[in-house]
Enzyme design. Structure first.
Site, PDB file in Angstrom:
ATOM      1  N   GLY A 113       0.688  -1.091  -0.192  1.00 33.72           N
ATOM      2  CA  GLY A 113      -0.014   0.011   0.040  1.00 33.72           C
ATOM      3  C   GLY A 113       1.021   1.339  -0.233  1.00 33.72           C
ATOM      4  O   GLY A 113       1.916   1.287  -0.720  1.00 33.72           O
ATOM      5  N   GLU A 114       0.673   2.124   0.714  1.00 39.70           N
ATOM      6  CA  GLU A 114       1.368   3.213   0.832  1.00 39.70           C
ATOM      7  C   GLU A 114       1.961   3.240   2.537  1.00 39.70           C
ATOM      8  O   GLU A 114       1.100   3.670   3.248  1.00 39.70           O
ATOM      9  CB  GLU A 114       0.585   4.507   0.517  1.00 39.70           C
ATOM     10  CG  GLU A 114       1.326   5.594  -0.289  1.00 39.70           C
ATOM     11  CD  GLU A 114       2.353   6.162   0.165  1.00 39.70           C
ATOM     12  OE1 GLU A 114       3.453   6.350   0.128  1.00 39.70           O
ATOM     13  OE2 GLU A 114       2.084   6.841   1.639  1.00 39.70           O
ATOM     14  N   SER A 115       3.252   3.348   2.551  1.00 42.05           N
ATOM     15  CA  SER A 115       3.689   3.097   3.973  1.00 42.05           C
ATOM     16  C   SER A 115       3.365   4.324   4.819  1.00 42.05           C
ATOM     17  O   SER A 115       3.479   4.214   6.006  1.00 42.05           O
ATOM     18  CB  SER A 115       5.276   2.908   3.871  1.00 42.05           C
ATOM     19  OG  SER A 115       5.834   3.809   3.294  1.00 42.05           O
TER      20      SER A 115
ATOM     21  N   CYS B  94       6.210  -5.263   0.788  1.00 43.47           N
ATOM     22  CA  CYS B  94       6.564  -4.043   0.351  1.00 43.47           C
ATOM     23  C   CYS B  94       6.132  -2.860   1.072  1.00 43.47           C
ATOM     24  O   CYS B  94       7.220  -2.798   1.955  1.00 43.47           O
ATOM     25  CB  CYS B  94       5.402  -4.026  -0.928  1.00 43.47           C
ATOM     26  SG  CYS B  94       6.085  -2.665  -2.252  1.00 43.47           S
TER      27      CYS B  94
ATOM     28  N   ARG C  68      12.872   3.649  -0.489  1.00 43.69           N
ATOM     29  CA  ARG C  68      11.590   3.697  -1.066  1.00 43.69           C
ATOM     30  C   ARG C  68      11.519   3.767  -2.596  1.00 43.69           C
ATOM     31  O   ARG C  68      12.401   4.516  -2.836  1.00 43.69           O
ATOM     32  CB  ARG C  68      10.714   4.636  -0.297  1.00 43.69           C
ATOM     33  CG  ARG C  68      10.390   4.194   1.078  1.00 43.69           C
ATOM     34  CD  ARG C  68       9.483   5.397   1.518  1.00 43.69           C
ATOM     35  NE  ARG C  68       8.224   5.352   1.073  1.00 43.69           N
ATOM     36  CZ  ARG C  68       7.290   6.428   1.160  1.00 43.69           C
ATOM     37  NH1 ARG C  68       7.581   7.200   1.964  1.00 43.69           N
ATOM     38  NH2 ARG C  68       6.244   6.259   0.640  1.00 43.69           N
TER      39      ARG C  68
ATOM     40  N   ILE D 296       5.862  -3.703  -7.405  1.00 44.91           N
ATOM     41  CA  ILE D 296       5.000  -2.409  -7.619  1.00 44.91           C
ATOM     42  C   ILE D 296       5.493  -1.228  -6.569  1.00 44.91           C
ATOM     43  O   ILE D 296       5.477  -1.388  -5.464  1.00 44.91           O
ATOM     44  CB  ILE D 296       3.604  -2.688  -7.050  1.00 44.91           C
ATOM     45  CG1 ILE D 296       3.062  -4.053  -7.944  1.00 44.91           C
ATOM     46  CG2 ILE D 296       2.777  -1.251  -7.615  1.00 44.91           C
ATOM     47  CD1 ILE D 296       1.805  -4.372  -7.424  1.00 44.91           C
ATOM     48  N   ARG D 297       6.080  -0.288  -7.343  1.00 43.03           N
ATOM     49  CA  ARG D 297       6.714   0.987  -6.904  1.00 43.03           C
ATOM     50  C   ARG D 297       7.447   0.310  -5.662  1.00 43.03           C
ATOM     51  O   ARG D 297       7.343   0.865  -4.194  1.00 43.03           O
ATOM     52  CB  ARG D 297       5.692   1.764  -6.499  1.00 43.03           C
ATOM     53  CG  ARG D 297       5.045   2.577  -7.616  1.00 43.03           C
ATOM     54  CD  ARG D 297       4.124   3.613  -7.330  1.00 43.03           C
ATOM     55  NE  ARG D 297       4.638   4.411  -6.198  1.00 43.03           N
ATOM     56  CZ  ARG D 297       5.114   5.627  -6.164  1.00 43.03           C
ATOM     57  NH1 ARG D 297       4.765   6.209  -7.581  1.00 43.03           N
ATOM     58  NH2 ARG D 297       5.598   6.348  -5.279  1.00 43.03           N
TER      59      ARG D 297
ATOM     60  N   HIS E 184       5.379  -9.088  -4.193  1.00 41.34           N
ATOM     61  CA  HIS E 184       3.949  -9.531  -3.879  1.00 41.34           C
ATOM     62  C   HIS E 184       3.367 -10.873  -4.254  1.00 41.34           C
ATOM     63  O   HIS E 184       2.925 -10.765  -5.489  1.00 41.34           O
ATOM     64  CB  HIS E 184       3.139  -8.539  -4.642  1.00 41.34           C
ATOM     65  CG  HIS E 184       3.002  -6.942  -4.145  1.00 41.34           C
ATOM     66  ND1 HIS E 184       2.517  -6.418  -3.250  1.00 41.34           N
ATOM     67  CD2 HIS E 184       4.040  -5.796  -4.467  1.00 41.34           C
ATOM     68  CE1 HIS E 184       2.537  -5.227  -2.901  1.00 41.34           C
ATOM     69  NE2 HIS E 184       3.727  -4.813  -3.834  1.00 41.34           N
TER      70      HIS E 184
ATOM     71  N   GLU F 209       1.098 -12.307  -3.079  1.00 44.24           N
ATOM     72  CA  GLU F 209      -0.335 -12.534  -3.201  1.00 44.24           C
ATOM     73  C   GLU F 209      -1.040 -12.246  -4.352  1.00 44.24           C
ATOM     74  O   GLU F 209      -2.033 -12.634  -4.524  1.00 44.24           O
ATOM     75  CB  GLU F 209      -0.942 -11.633  -2.104  1.00 44.24           C
ATOM     76  CG  GLU F 209      -0.829 -10.203  -2.274  1.00 44.24           C
ATOM     77  CD  GLU F 209       0.412  -9.473  -2.290  1.00 44.24           C
ATOM     78  OE1 GLU F 209       1.453  -9.993  -2.108  1.00 44.24           O
ATOM     79  OE2 GLU F 209       0.394  -8.122  -2.441  1.00 44.24           O
TER      80      GLU F 209
HETATM   81  N1  GLN Z   1       5.739   2.696  -2.683  1.00 40.83           N
HETATM   82  C1  GLN Z   1       5.070   2.300  -1.551  1.00 40.83           C
HETATM   83  C2  GLN Z   1       5.731   2.895  -0.373  1.00 40.83           C
HETATM   84  O1  GLN Z   1       6.680   3.522  -0.335  1.00 40.83           O
HETATM   85  C3  GLN Z   1       5.205   0.825  -1.522  1.00 40.83           C
HETATM   86  C4  GLN Z   1       4.544   0.190  -2.820  1.00 40.83           C
HETATM   87  C5  GLN Z   1       3.813  -1.232  -2.275  1.00 40.83           C
HETATM   88  O2  GLN Z   1       3.634  -1.444  -1.306  1.00 40.83           O
HETATM   89  N2  GLN Z   1       3.434  -1.930  -3.213  1.00 40.83           N
HETATM   90  O3  GLN Z   1       4.994   2.986   0.558  1.00 40.83           O
END
Ligand code: GLN
Length: 194
Positions: free
Chosen positions: A47-49, A79, A106, A135-136, A171, A173
């Site tokens: 997600g977005e940390s 992630c 990150r 993913i990112r 990921h 999952e």
């Molecule tokens: N880019 C996100 C972060 O820095 C992590 C991306 C992800 O969890 N797929 O939080």
């Protein structure tokens, strides 16, 4: 065994939930202090940390979770989840659980290849190749010597373990390959005393 919690504040919750249930282990979506005290282990999704760190704090579970993990509670972060577990996040003061002796950077794969997938083979998980979806994703840029590197890609650790804590930058999952979740359940959750 108490169910395994999937941290359900934000991000990629449902797919982890299904993966754990497919292994025949009960899962619940966890977000409150009561939820956290009723589970045997926790999966922290991607997600977005920064958002997840703030929400952990707002829901009153950041400090209790940190303490529980320090006492041996099993946790698997993917992630953003791995970022939240890291003690050191390069160039960031963001809120974190911060229990693992790793450093992460990150969004470190750069803009052009923000998201990609690749095949990883490691004897650790048997001979069959594993699809790793990024993913990112962060890069784990340093690990202390007592942190085990379980999988690497381009000479960088992508799955690491420190006792009761497992962290991965990709990921699993999002694939149908449940080897990492199975490893977490069988070798971390069931082997470590929470
Ligand atoms: N880019 C996100 C972060 O820095 C992590 C991306 C992800 O969890 N797929 O939080």
């Amino acid at each position: 065994m108490k169910p395994i919690g999937i941290l359900a504040l934000q991000g990629d919750v449902e797919k982890h939930y299904k993966m754990i249930e497919k292994l025949g282990v009960r899962a619940i979506k966890a977000r409150t202090p009561e939820d956290i005290s009723s589970i045997s282990a926790l999966v922290i999704p991607g997600g977005e940390s920064t958002t997840m760190g703030k929400l952990l704090d707002r829901f009153g579970i950041l400090a209790p979770l940190r303490e529980k993990i320090q006492q041996g509670f099993p946790v698997y972060g993917t992630c953003a989840g791995a970022i939240l577990l890291a003690k050191n996040i390069e160039n960031s003061e963001q809120l974190r659980i911060g229990t693992m002796d790793i450093t992460v950077s990150r969004n470190a794969y750069g803009r052009q290849i923000e998201s990609f997938e690749t095949e990883i083979t490691s004897p650790f998980f048997g001979d069959e190749a594993m699809t790793a979806v990024f993913i990112r994703a962060p890069i784990i840029t340093a690990v202390k010597s007592h942190v085990e590197v379980l999988l690497s890609y381009e000479n960088k650790a992508i799955l690491v373990r420190q006792n009761n804590m497992l962290a991965g930058t990709f990921h699993p999952e999002l694939t149908s390959d449940n080897r990492i979740h199975k490893y977490f359940v069988e070798h971390v959750v069931l082997k470590v005393k929470a």
